[in-house]
Write a protein that holds these residues in place. Structure first.
Motif, mmCIF file in Angstrom:
data_model
loop_
_atom_site.group_PDB
_atom_site.id
_atom_site.type_symbol
_atom_site.label_atom_id
_atom_site.label_comp_id
_atom_site.label_asym_id
_atom_site.label_seq_id
_atom_site.Cartn_x
_atom_site.Cartn_y
_atom_site.Cartn_z
ATOM 1 N N THR A 30 0.822 -1.215 0.000
ATOM 2 C CA THR A 30 0.000 0.000 0.000
ATOM 3 C C THR A 30 0.855 1.262 0.000
ATOM 4 O OG1 THR A 30 -0.223 -0.051 2.406
ATOM 5 C CG2 THR A 30 -1.960 -1.118 1.134
ATOM 6 N N SER A 31 2.036 1.213 0.608
ATOM 7 C CA SER A 31 2.840 2.438 0.575
ATOM 8 C C SER A 31 3.463 2.630 -0.801
ATOM 9 C CB SER A 31 3.879 2.474 1.704
ATOM 10 O OG SER A 31 4.680 1.333 1.663
ATOM 11 N N LEU A 87 0.633 3.915 -2.951
ATOM 12 C CA LEU A 87 0.406 5.326 -2.657
ATOM 13 C C LEU A 87 1.457 6.174 -3.372
ATOM 14 C CD1 LEU A 87 -1.696 6.604 -0.686
ATOM 15 C CD2 LEU A 87 0.104 6.715 1.013
ATOM 16 N N GLY A 121 0.636 6.220 -6.996
ATOM 17 C CA GLY A 121 -0.731 6.598 -7.338
ATOM 18 C C GLY A 121 -1.579 5.463 -7.874
ATOM 19 N N PHE A 122 -1.236 4.236 -7.507
ATOM 20 C CA PHE A 122 -2.031 3.089 -7.965
ATOM 21 C C PHE A 122 -3.058 2.731 -6.890
ATOM 22 C CE2 PHE A 122 -2.896 -1.444 -8.530
ATOM 23 C CZ PHE A 122 -3.210 -1.465 -9.872
ATOM 24 N N PRO A 123 -4.315 2.451 -7.292
ATOM 25 C CA PRO A 123 -5.327 2.093 -6.298
ATOM 26 C C PRO A 123 -5.211 0.630 -5.854
ATOM 27 C CG PRO A 123 -6.311 2.238 -8.498
ATOM 28 C CD PRO A 123 -4.857 2.546 -8.661
#
Lengths: 443, 443
Positions: free
Chosen positions: B256-257, B260, B263-265
């Motif tokens: 997730t970092s 982030l 910019g990927f969901p």
């Protein structure tokens, strides 16, 4: 004067219903109350009301019936089931005001059932309310009313008695439209109640003083009605118990089950609902919903040293970034759902900014999203806030929570939804208008 | 024979590292081990290894260094920080194998740091592993290795010693590519570890026998490697503690970092991570990750009467629908992320079907999503499973959980993501290929 006023049957004397019914008494109406909880009936008699022991007895001979039970199942039971349901005793062309928050599909099925049982004469109004027990007792509720012209005409004076002059919304679209309006408002409410716990829980994990956080947030562009109401209850140890977690959970369930039925995505409300369910599993259901902060502060460590003013300012900004990102996505979810339900978006906006779902973010971005949903091109202005700006501030909060090893259910969801909106190549080079977040939900 | 084999320095003798290092001893290598935990050094000497008391001492005079510490921060510390870091003692053109699971950005920064410190001669290989402590000790790990041709050439024999013949993946793209490959695999792992708890917790709330549920699921098209491994540990009261919640949480954080950052969901991994954080807050961090089922079974009521065979079949189908919907979305999230990381999708697929992230759903829908990501038109076949079919089965599960008043974090997320994919009008009239779910993530 009282002699001129019609007698009202009032079914369901809970926190809201009791206030509404006693307000009618004070306005000089004779009211026959019914509830399944006997002590409430005693209290209602003490307040000057009459009482009945069955729904049938309560409505017989009355030209006006208000039903303010808690759920669709209870409304169904009162009207059609049990030994003495209301149905056979309803007067010809009775005005029946269903004020409970129920799914649109339920109130529409109620209309059908009445016709099927030969009672197409009943003048049903679909009129959920909002505003809490205090405003119920003052007769200053927000009311969202839909129904046939004749039904609205007959029931209007009663709706006016119960609502604030400026907060009675006649919603176009007939039976179901009032419930849809309430549902769309509750998207904002369900998201913001949890957001209050999430924002304050984040503040606590950041080592901020919660009273200062409350003031800083409410004096900023991250302010919200819910935060203003739940915040103080967090500061007073979740007292008074003004609104149990189970109440907003019920409304969240109406939203998500209706969304599931029509195939509309509700990732923000869905996320909130799962967290509400988890609090239920832990036995918190009857607690005030401000206590949801507990789900964010478990295992929190204290700070080694006091914060400098600079640290505080930086951390307040993180909490604001979190809340504003959540509110932006909540606003989009509610307004696109409103469009899907064919509601008048101006009316939705007007209602929501003055009700419990309102916030500074809703107030400013709402009209922009409505323009976008009407097909206008929304271009980010050079000095305006872009979607990337909201994203950046939210993502700083999400990254900080990750370092703190705490959950941000809504913040993470919002952060991912914004990334879905930004995934096209154009967003890498030019700022997007923040209203473009709505395209994630819009077909 | 042993005399021909080079001496290996091995830093980090945890559950994985100890197995890998002792496997090398068994293969006849002399190994100098280092760890900060003295009892481990004693055990390693008892197993026939040499030990060192500092990183510097461990690597001095060695031509091969394996680093198998737990985190990027530990790797940084071992190599550059403290009183006796490894860096100044590294031999000219040493082969340095970083086997830890770290962010791509970290291992790339490591390469830069080495150059900046005048040690561009170090032959770094970015080679995270997968497979658990058992396969580490057998020398049959899956390894994903990236680096310069020279570095891969020099380190290859060592990678081969540690991995299964068919499970050594040389990943194109240089330093960072191995870590990206591992990261993409861990999307599947992070989602499926929680999905196991969610599916089994749902089964328990449905009143199903968990042993029967386990067998029913694993003999169906809802089977998965993780479910096969965590399921039995759920049945044996979360014993043995084979993989702590903190371990998958660390990997989820890398995903997730990094997402982030670029910019990927990652809505599925993000949802899982929040639930992992909540378990941490409750003090469950060191428990086996199979114990996540506890977050789904709190407040569960028993059934009044035993289930009929028909009820059982219907309820097994609900659990399968839940898991398959989650796995579909997890597959899409991992493969679109892989494309974004410019990985070879065929290699990703080949690695994942044979590793801990694999499942029947991944196996069948994976190639379809890869085709879609290559720009092929994916049309639902009349007899094939459509996205609407997966949605319907998942949504039955979500609706049932709502009746049970229990959370389905991943199921709700997946249900909303599928609704995002289905929101266009065309999906109302014609079945969409299930691979089209990937369009939600794809730019």
């Amino acid at each position: 004067m009282a002699a001129d006023k019609p007698r009202i049957a009032f079914i369901g004397l809970g926190a809201m219903g009791f206030g509404m019914a006693t307000h009618l008494l004070k306005q000089g109406y004779a009211v026959t109350g019914f509830d399944i909880w006997p002590p409430t009936l005693e209290r209602f008699r003490a307040a000057g009301g009459d009482t009945a022991t069955t729904p049938s007895e309560a409505v017989r001979g009355h030209d006006y019936v208000v039903c303010m039970v808690a759920t669709a199942a209870q409304a169904q039971s009162v009207l059609f089931e049990g030994e003495s349901p209301a149905l056979p005793a309803l007067s010809e062309s009775v005005s029946l005001l269903l004020c409970s928050t129920v799914p649109c599909a339920y109130v529409q099925s109620l209309e059908t059932q009445l016709v099927e049982k030969g009672r197409g004469d009943v003048l049903l109004v679909d009129c959920p309310v909002s505003g809490g027990a205090g405003r119920a007792a003052d007769g200053t509720l927000s009311i969202m009313a839909g129904g046939s012209d004749r039904a609205l005409e007959k029931g209007r004076f009663l709706l006016q008695e119960l609502s604030d002059t400026s907060k009675l919304y006649i919603v176009n679209g007939g039976i179901g439209a009032g419930s849809n309006m309430k549902m769309v408002h509750q998207v904002l409410a369900a998201v913001k109640i949890l957001a209050t716990g999430e924002g304050m829980g984040f503040a606590q994990q950041l080592g901020l003083d919660l009273t200062q956080t409350y003031e800083s947030i409410q004096n900023s562009d991250a302010s919200a009605w819910m935060f203003g109401h739940r915040g103080p209850r967090i500061l007073s140890e979740f007292k008074p118990i003004a609104s149990a977690i189970t109440i907003i959970l019920k409304d969240a369930g109406i939203i998500t089950s209706e969304a599931l039925r029509v195939g509309f995505p509700t990732p923000m409300t869905g996320t909130a609902e799962q967290v509400y369910f988890s609090s239920l599993g832990r036995g918190y259901g009857a607690d005030d919903d401000s206590s949801l902060i507990r789900l964010y502060t478990e295992g929190a460590k204290g700070l080694a040293s006091p914060l400098t003013e600079e640290d505080k300012a930086r951390k307040f900004a993180l909490v604001k970034g979190l809340l504003r990102g959540i509110y932006l996505c909540g606003t989009a979810e509610s307004l696109v759902f409103a469009k899907r339900c064919q509601l008048d978006l101006n009316q939705v906006y007007d209602l929501c900014i003055n009700a419990a779902g309102g916030s500074k973010m809703f107030e400013t971005v709402g009209p922009e999203i409505i323009s976008l949903l009407r097909g206008e091109q929304m271009v980010a202005e050079p000095n305006g806030e872009s979607l990337q700006d909201v994203a950046r501030q939210l993502q700083e909060a999400v990254a900080e929570a990750q370092r703190l090893r705490m959950p941000l259910y809504l913040g993470t969801e919002a952060s991912n939804l914004i990334r879905l909106a930004l995934k096209d190549a154009s967003s890498l080079t030019q700022p997007l208008h923040r209203a473009t977040i709505a395209k994630v939900w819009a077909a």
